[in-house]
Design an enzyme around this catalytic site. Structure first.
Site, PDB file in Angstrom:
ATOM      1  N   GLU A   1     -38.163  27.054 -14.015  1.00  0.00           N
ATOM      2  CA  GLU A   1     -39.494  26.794 -14.228  1.00  0.00           C
ATOM      3  C   GLU A   1     -40.171  28.408 -14.619  1.00  0.00           C
ATOM      4  O   GLU A   1     -41.046  28.832 -13.806  1.00  0.00           O
ATOM      5  CB  GLU A   1     -40.207  26.427 -12.525  1.00  0.00           C
ATOM      6  CG  GLU A   1     -40.003  24.917 -12.431  1.00  0.00           C
ATOM      7  CD  GLU A   1     -40.495  23.913 -13.314  1.00  0.00           C
ATOM      8  OE1 GLU A   1     -41.434  24.529 -13.970  1.00  0.00           O
ATOM      9  OE2 GLU A   1     -39.875  22.988 -13.802  1.00  0.00           O
ATOM     10  N   ASP A   2     -39.653  28.910 -15.777  1.00  0.00           N
ATOM     11  CA  ASP A   2     -40.253  30.000 -16.184  1.00  0.00           C
ATOM     12  C   ASP A   2     -40.021  31.481 -15.375  1.00  0.00           C
ATOM     13  O   ASP A   2     -40.793  32.210 -15.706  1.00  0.00           O
ATOM     14  CB  ASP A   2     -41.791  29.813 -16.626  1.00  0.00           C
ATOM     15  CG  ASP A   2     -41.811  28.848 -17.594  1.00  0.00           C
ATOM     16  OD1 ASP A   2     -40.823  28.926 -18.559  1.00  0.00           O
ATOM     17  OD2 ASP A   2     -42.757  28.026 -17.794  1.00  0.00           O
ATOM     18  N   ALA A   3     -39.328  31.317 -14.276  1.00  0.00           N
ATOM     19  CA  ALA A   3     -39.245  32.401 -13.562  1.00  0.00           C
ATOM     20  C   ALA A   3     -38.496  33.532 -14.416  1.00  0.00           C
ATOM     21  O   ALA A   3     -37.530  33.296 -15.366  1.00  0.00           O
ATOM     22  CB  ALA A   3     -38.496  32.122 -12.218  1.00  0.00           C
TER      23      ALA A   3
ATOM     24  N   ARG B   1     -41.847  24.490 -25.966  1.00  0.00           N
ATOM     25  CA  ARG B   1     -43.043  25.517 -26.316  1.00  0.00           C
ATOM     26  C   ARG B   1     -43.147  25.613 -27.728  1.00  0.00           C
ATOM     27  O   ARG B   1     -44.440  25.921 -28.393  1.00  0.00           O
ATOM     28  CB  ARG B   1     -43.063  26.431 -25.245  1.00  0.00           C
ATOM     29  CG  ARG B   1     -43.692  26.718 -24.101  1.00  0.00           C
ATOM     30  CD  ARG B   1     -42.726  25.798 -23.126  1.00  0.00           C
ATOM     31  NE  ARG B   1     -43.203  25.708 -21.617  1.00  0.00           N
ATOM     32  CZ  ARG B   1     -42.909  26.677 -20.735  1.00  0.00           C
ATOM     33  NH1 ARG B   1     -42.132  27.628 -21.350  1.00  0.00           N
ATOM     34  NH2 ARG B   1     -43.321  26.351 -19.592  1.00  0.00           N
TER      35      ARG B   1
END
Lengths: 292, 1143
Positions: free
Chosen positions: B765-767, B949
């Site tokens: 999750e984008d960490a 994205r």
């Protein structure tokens, strides 16, 4: 691991003041990588850890300067003679566990900019001083002073390990490679058409026989030759970094061996021996410690 | 194309380099920004207000006379604004700097001086330079002390040369008057309302009045609607009332000779006769009977017809002046409106679009201040007049009456009015009954970009709650004027916009000369024309700022000639002219607030700007204004742009082309200009970055360490990006040219070496995975400065606050709480202050109200301690302390706390592509993967961030960054250009790397190569202001609210974590009743009450006050809130009874 014939061998390809390029052969990958890791994080050096400010009217804040000072490499050839602060008997610091450096600079003239560099750091121990490449080296810039600005501080340099803070790491980078021709197929090429065309070979490939196109894949082969390129920050000579790292590994093996033996006796009770050479539980003055 | 993409400052470019075609025309952009700057619109507008409008306002309200003494008068001869001065009358050196105002909480303002002529006794006296009040001065405007200063002088004034100015300093805070977007005034707009009724509307706006007039269709008949009449007036009656009584003439005015129009208009004519209105008198009476009754009782009863005439002359379509009852121009105007409506009925394509940028006007600081000043000035004058009358009414005076003394007594009104309006943002104008809130905002100093972004921001007057998409949508006419990317997400999406890089906003230009020019160029005066001439097929009606001037029969030549005059520099370059072929109109506009931008003029397929010109520009022999003066470049507003044929690139020029774009990337604004390769990204990503770029921590200004802001975030080691854009250079432009190689920047981020791969599970999750050694070496390290202030007050009864030295305990030691205090009672600079320690040991008098008695020592009243204690979880250092006093002579102590923070778990980072992430784990360097050279990444980013994205720009940034590192130069990611991927791959290959930016990485843990190749290289990362340290919060027990005894709310009050409705629902669903009870009562506000079983009311201490007995009391636990409810109900005469049963 069973080594045939002679034991591990090191062939130095290139050595200068702050760089060593060598080939380790007849060793296992795990040992080779352990050596690399030990060089980065487990070879002790000396670095400024506490900074006591008396005067700081520069544009940079105290913590900022402390961080900068911490990252300045100090000559640490005699690091073995120092104790870790945690092991030392003194309450704060003493000459057995630390080196005091002072810095004093002031700008008094209008329109002049005084550059305070690592050359201005006065060490109380001539053997532990900021690293200079040669006598023309002006040192590492710490801060610039304008008229009326002054800096006066005392630094306490201590022995430490790279795993505690990067400032104690003797190396800036360790290049490491084996099997430049990908004979062992430890990696899968991502290719569009032809791996040979698209992927450049590393320079180490010249030291190994390129695989013939019709050569069958030997799935039992183990990596054997490891190419290192160690670049130091100047605190310890590169060849010493390597040998000290090897010492660290040996020490660890010794401790493990002792613990295992003790463990065997321990089956009937008793505690395993505490490993001694670890400094990572050191209490650190969280904010004022240089670089934390 | 290649030369264009090479980096380079105009002055740095070698003269021997071939200048390829006009590709280098982008050099015009820096030249433009040097003249205009990004906030020029604010400065222009303010300067125009101070230099021109001020005079006009005073001229319009020139004379004050007395109702008592007919001989008395006061006349304003002139007005001017002085230079900023301190208001302290005793000051020897009155000049002060903006920075002093920021530090001392002053208002940066200047005196307004007037020259007056008035009657004193029997004499006429002239006085010059009489101050009547103070006006806040816009920084860097023509009246600011900073204008025209060199960098060294600015440094001496502790001012940043890169600061754009354009804001005010009021009570020490920097305030921006945001650009307001409005529908244009005095223009006919035809639209369909909610019920499908077609109407033409005009919002008239003059200094005196604002009103809206409609012409609309109802049941096939056409009516005139206005606020001042109670019902819709048939338009024919309105025209008759204005003196055009013949039906034939009316028909001619509206329809010309065209039959289709006549057919549609006939019902309206018939209605007038049905209503038996034939003459002007009848028409006026008809309207007079429907005039809205105003509460103006003072006005003598006038005949309804007179009232109607008055309204028609000065209220309906107020922007058209009626001189000596000559209604003809106004009739023509109404006729044109009617005609537009009729034309639209048959062809709906003729409807106007109110979202079209050409129909918008931008209101700037100057215009808003002008409105405010006129209101304040009028109030000032009427107050003055009242006072004069009061004095003159007295039969005898000890002294001769001199207005001058009166004048000086009223100064506070104007001063206070300005300060109040700018400080609160509430614009209250009595004249227009206007009350607008939120006009001003505190200038965001989070980063340089956020400050710049604020100066180019445009807000709309639209309600945010309305669910309409039209005003929010991207308008094609925004091209080049407003940034397509920079808009917030959420409720203000599309309503708040930003200016593009080359946008200019016009100020008013005087109409008289334009009118004369138009007539000289062959416009036939409207007063001499009849309807048939007005609408003859070859005739084009010429409008000037929405007012009909006349007719031209050769519109093409007229427009061409007009433009020729403009290009020759004979009239203002900001006057626009365009033909509307649908309506057969020619519009000339000289009003303020139009958005325009410069373009290169093209004629005969050749751009007027040639290689020679560009060369002279880069040699400094020409500046942007020369291009304008010589007619090589001109400003087009949105309407004129619509009438032109603009080529994007030189290769696109065709015979019809009239203009050439200067540089395509200028369609983006300053904030979106930071993004490298934005044209490769999915559009919302660019929008996200525009929002995040404003939260990035970095350098703020050169004077950042001299500032004392409430909250200031600084990066310890900011870096300029490896991949920059031309915009990045330009917005920090200005100084780079003069200092040649020495470039100054105010960046907000660092070039991180990024490996795009999965590592551990802490990167989902984008960490992000951060390298501990990088953090040790200073990556993402930031300083947080926080201000604390204490006002040492004086009270009306002579008592005052004081700051006391640290107290000592019995042993003579200073207790921990007061340890950081110096002898002056304020914490010492450089000291570390821990939570709970006092940093300003203030004491206040116990009695500040009552009289302490004459001659009594105020020190004897007794003091209570009101110290300021450090709150927060982590200690801070005292960075700065200042002792000063405010304008009201109250002592002020400001203290600046500093914290240096290294990134920790949960801190937020983002690249420049709308890809944000928090730190998920910090890994030792030896465990990080490393490349052949031994390079380990600073950041590991999970590849799952890419597919959905679609931020291809980020990948190209990495590629270009890596190539730049290898080649030792900066690369460019300018929009619609920038370093080419092919060239970048070439550099990688030449340096022995793989062409697509992938690298051979080994695992740091095992030493084995990672089985895949890893996309590896530098990407510019921003540290965002959201840090865990400011947000961590947990509580086991703690404070409770006084009234309800429930735990307090929020981190700042050490509040509890709420078990909300949805969580409650969950527990109910599980049937966990005991847990519910525990969470909602026991752990919250459990309270033991005694209930009387006989009467059911609450008692106290085992005693029922109602039953006067303790016989049936039962103790029980209820929430305190419930007990409160019972008592409140009782107070309302409702008896809640608890009926207890065994359970």
């Amino acid at each position: 691991m069973d080594i045939e014939g002679a034991g591990p061998e090191i062939a130095i390809r290139h050595l200068d003041k702050d760089r060593v390029n060598f080939v380790l052969s007849n060793a296992d990958l795990s040992v080779a990588n352990a050596l690399r890791r030990a060089m980065i994080s487990e070879v002790p050096t000396i670095a400024i850890d506490i900074v006591q400010f008396e005067e700081n009217t520069t544009v940079l804040a105290d913590e900022f300067l402390a961080h900068r000072l911490g990252l300045i490499p100090l000559y640490s050839a005699n690091v073995e003679q120092f104790k870790y602060t945690t092991e030392c008997v003194c309450t704060e610091y003493c000459s057995a566990c630390s080196v005091v450096l002072t810095l004093e600079a002031k700008c008094t003239r209008e329109g002049e900019t005084v550059m305070v560099t690592s050359r201005d750091l006065q060490s109380h121990d001539p053997k532990v001083s900021p690293v200079m490449s040669d006598e023309f080296d002006r040192g590492i810039m710490i801060v610039k002073l304008h008229k009326g600005q002054e800096i006066k501080l005392t630094c306490i340099a201590r022995k430490g390990l790279g795993q505690m803070h990067a400032k104690w790491s003797p190396v800036s980078a360790v290049g490491f490679e084996y099997d430049p021709h990908n004979r062992l197929r430890h990696l899968e090429y991502w290719i569009e058409e032809d791996a040979k065309k698209e992927w450049p070979l590393s320079r180490n490939a010249d030291f190994e026989e390129p695989p013939r196109d019709d050569e069958p894949f030997d799935y039992n082969a183990e990596p054997n030759k490891f190419y290192y390129d160690v670049e130091t920050v100047g605190s310890i000579r590169p060849e010493d970094v390597v040998s000290m790292a090897l010492d660290v590994l040996q020490e660890k093996l010794k401790v493990t061996e002792a613990a295992l033996q003790e463990g065997q006796t321990m089956l009937t009770g008793g505690m395993p021996g505490e490993p001694t050479n670890d400094g990572w539980n050191q209490p650190v003055d969280a904010m004022n410690a240089a670089g934390w | 194309m290649t030369t264009k993409e090479r980096p380079g400052d105009a002055s740095l470019k070698g003269l021997t380099d071939p200048v390829s075609a006009v590709e280098d025309k982008w050099h015009l952009l820096p030249a433009f920004l040097q003249v205009k700057g990004l906030v020029k619109q604010h400065l222009d507008s303010y300067n125009y207000f101070v230099d021109q409008e001020l005079q006009q306002i005073v001229r319009a309200n020139q004379r004050i006379s007395s109702d008592v003494d007919p001989n008395f008068y006061l006349k304003y001869l002139g007005i001017r604004l002085g230079m900023p001065e301190r208001s302290d009358p005793l000051a020897v050196d009155k000049s002060y700097t903006p920075h002093e105002c920021r530090l001392r909480d002053l208002t940066y303002s200047a005196n307004i001086y007037v020259d007056i002529e008035y009657v004193r006794g029997r004499q006429i006296v002239i006085r010059r330079g009489v101050p009547i009040g103070r006006m806040p001065v816009m920084l860097r405007s023509s009246h600011c002390v900073l204008t025209g200063r060199s960098e060294a002088e600015l440094a001496r004034m502790q001012e940043c040369p890169l600061d754009p100015g354009g804001y005010f300093i009021v009570n020490g805070t920097e305030k921006v008057i945001l650009i307001q977007e409005q529908l244009s005034k005095n223009r006919i707009i035809v639209e369909k309302d909610g019920k499908g009724i077609i109407q033409a509307s005009v919002t008239s706006s003059t200094h005196e009045r604002k009103s809206k007039t409609y012409v609309l269709v109802k049941h096939d008949k056409i009516y005139l609607r206005h606020n001042s009449v109670t019902e819709d007036i048939p338009v024919v009656i309105a025209l008759k009332a204005m003196g055009i009584t013949s039906d034939q003439e009316i028909a001619l005015l509206v329809c010309g000779t065209e039959k289709e129009f006549l057919e549609k208009f006939a019902p309206s004519l018939e209605e007038a006769s049905r209503l038996k209105v034939f003459t002007q008198k009848q028409a006026l009476e008809y309207i007079g009977g429907r005039v809205k009754q105003t509460r103006r009782f003072a006005a003598a009863r006038r005949l309804p017809s007179d009232e109607a005439l008055e309204i028609l002359a000065s209220v309906v379509l107020a922007h058209l002046s009626v001189e000596q009852l000559n209604f003809r121009p106004k009739c023509m105007y109404i006729a044109v409106m009617v005609r537009r409506v009729i034309a639209t009925i048959s062809d709906e394509r003729l409807l106007d679009d109110r979202d079209f940028v050409g129909n918008k006007r931008l209101e700037l600081a100057g215009q808003l201040l002008s409105l405010l000043f006129e209101d304040l000035f009028k109030k000032f004058n009427s107050d003055l007049k009242l006072n004069i009358d009061k004095v003159l009414k007295k039969p005898s005076r000890t002294q001769e009456f001199d207005v001058y003394t009166q004048l000086q007594m009223h100064g506070d009104h104007i001063t206070g009015g300005f300060v109040r309006a700018i400080a609160t943002g509430n614009w209250v104008l009595k004249r227009f009954k206007m009350e607008r809130a939120g006009i001003t905002h505190v200038l965001s100093r989070l980063s340089y970009i956020s400050a710049l972004g604020m100066m180019t921001r445009i807000t709309s007057q639209f309600e945010k709650t309305r669910k309409v998409s039209g005003p929010r949508a991207l308008q094609p006419s925004q091209w080049g004027m407003l940034c397509p990317s920079d808009t917030p997400e959420g409720e203000a999406c599309g309503l708040v916009k930003n200016l593009a890089l080359m946008t200019h906003i016009t100020t008013d230009v005087e109409e008289g000369s334009i009118r004369r020019l138009a007539f000289v160029l062959g416009v036939e005066d409207i007063n001499l024309l009849s309807g048939s001439e007005l609408y003859s097929p070859s005739a084009y009606i010429v409008f000037l700022n929405g007012e009909i001037l006349g007719v031209t029969r050769t519109p093409g030549r007229f427009v061409a000639n007009f433009r020729r005059v403009r290009r020759a520099g004979r009239i203002s370059p900001f006057i626009s002219i365009y033909t509307n072929t649908h309506h057969h109109n020619v519009h000339i506009a000289s009003d303020g607030g139009r958005i325009c931008r410069p373009l290169i003029i093209v004629d005969h397929r050749r751009p007027r700007v040639t290689v020679e010109h560009v060369k002279m520009l880069s040699e400094g022999k020409m500046v942007f204004d020369d291009f304008l003066q010589q007619g090589l470049v001109e400003y087009l507003d949105v309407n004129e742009e619509n009438d032109s044929n603009i080529a994007l690139y030189e290769k696109d020029i065709v015979p019809e082309t009239t203009h050439l774009e200067i540089e395509p990337f200028t369609i983006l604004g300053a904030v979106a200009g930071l993004i490298p390769y934005p044209h490769h990204n999915q559009s919302p990503r660019n929008t996200y970055q525009c929002a995040m770029g404003k939260q990035a921590i970095g350098a703020i200004a050169y004077n950042q360490l001299n500032r004392i802001d409430t909250l200031l975030y600084l990066l310890v080691y900011p870096q300029q990006p490896m991949v920059k854009t031309k915009t990045i250079e330009l917005i920090k432009y200005d100084k780079a040219r003069t200092l040649l190689l020495q470039r100054y920047y105010l960046p907000a981020g660092q070039n991180a070496t990024v490996a795009v791969m999965s590592y551990s599970g802490y990167d989902i999750e984008d960490a992000l995975v951060l390298n501990k050694s990088s953090l040790d070496r200073g990556f993402g390290r930031c300083q947080v400065m926080r201000k604390q202030t204490a006002l040492i007050r004086r009270y009306a009864n002579g008592t005052f606050d004081r700051v006391a030295d640290p107290p000592r305990d019995a042993n003579g030691d200073i207790p921990f709480k007061f340890q950081k205090l110096d002898a002056d009672g304020v914490a010492a600079v450089g000291d570390r202050v821990f939570p709970g320690q006092v940093y300003i040991n203030k004491q206040s008098p116990t009695n500040t109200n009552a009289d302490i008695g004459v001659g009594q020592n105020p020190l004897e009243t007794g003091f209570k301690a009101t110290p300021m204690t450090y709150k927060g979880l982590e200690p801070s250092y005292v960075d700065k302390v200042i002792f000063t006093n405010t304008e009201s002579e109250q002592a002020l102590v400001k203290l600046l706390f500093r914290q240096t923070r290294r990134p920790e778990l949960g801190d937020k980072f983002s690249s420049r592509h709308g890809q944000k992430g928090v730190c998920g784990i910090i890994v030792q360097q030896e465990d990080m993967p490393f490349s052949l050279q031994g390079i380990s990444p600073d950041i590991i980013m999970n590849p799952h961030g890419f597919p959905s994205r679609m931020t291809v720009g980020k990948m190209i940034e990495l590629l270009a960054g890596k190539a730049g590192v290898l080649k030792g130069e900066l690369q460019y990611g300018t929009a619609f250009g920038g370093s080419k991927v092919e060239d970048m791959s070439r550099i990688l290959i030449d340096n022995g790397f793989e062409y697509s930016g992938k690298d051979y990485l080994s695992s740091g843990i095992t030493g084995e190569p990672l089985s895949a190749y890893i996309f590896f290289g530098p990407i510019y990362y921003q540290k965002l202001k959201h840090m865990v340290m400011d947000k961590v919060h947990a509580r086991a027990r703690g404070p409770r609210a006084l009234l309800t005894r429930q735990p307090t709310e929020g981190r700042s009050r050490d509040g509890g974590l709420r078990l909300g409705e949805m969580e409650r629902d969950c527990l109910i669903g599980h049937g966990a009743s005991r847990l519910l009870l525990e969470r909602l009562m026991v752990s919250s506000d459990a309270f033991e009450v005694h209930v009387c079983e006989s009467c059911g009311l609450l008692g106290y201490g085992g005693w029922c006050q109602r039953c006067r007995s303790s016989a049936h009391m039962a103790p029980m636990k209820i929430p305190y809130a419930a007990k409160l409810l019972f008592q409140e109900l009782q107070s309302m005469n409702i008896v809640p009874r608890l009926i207890l049963e065994d359970y």
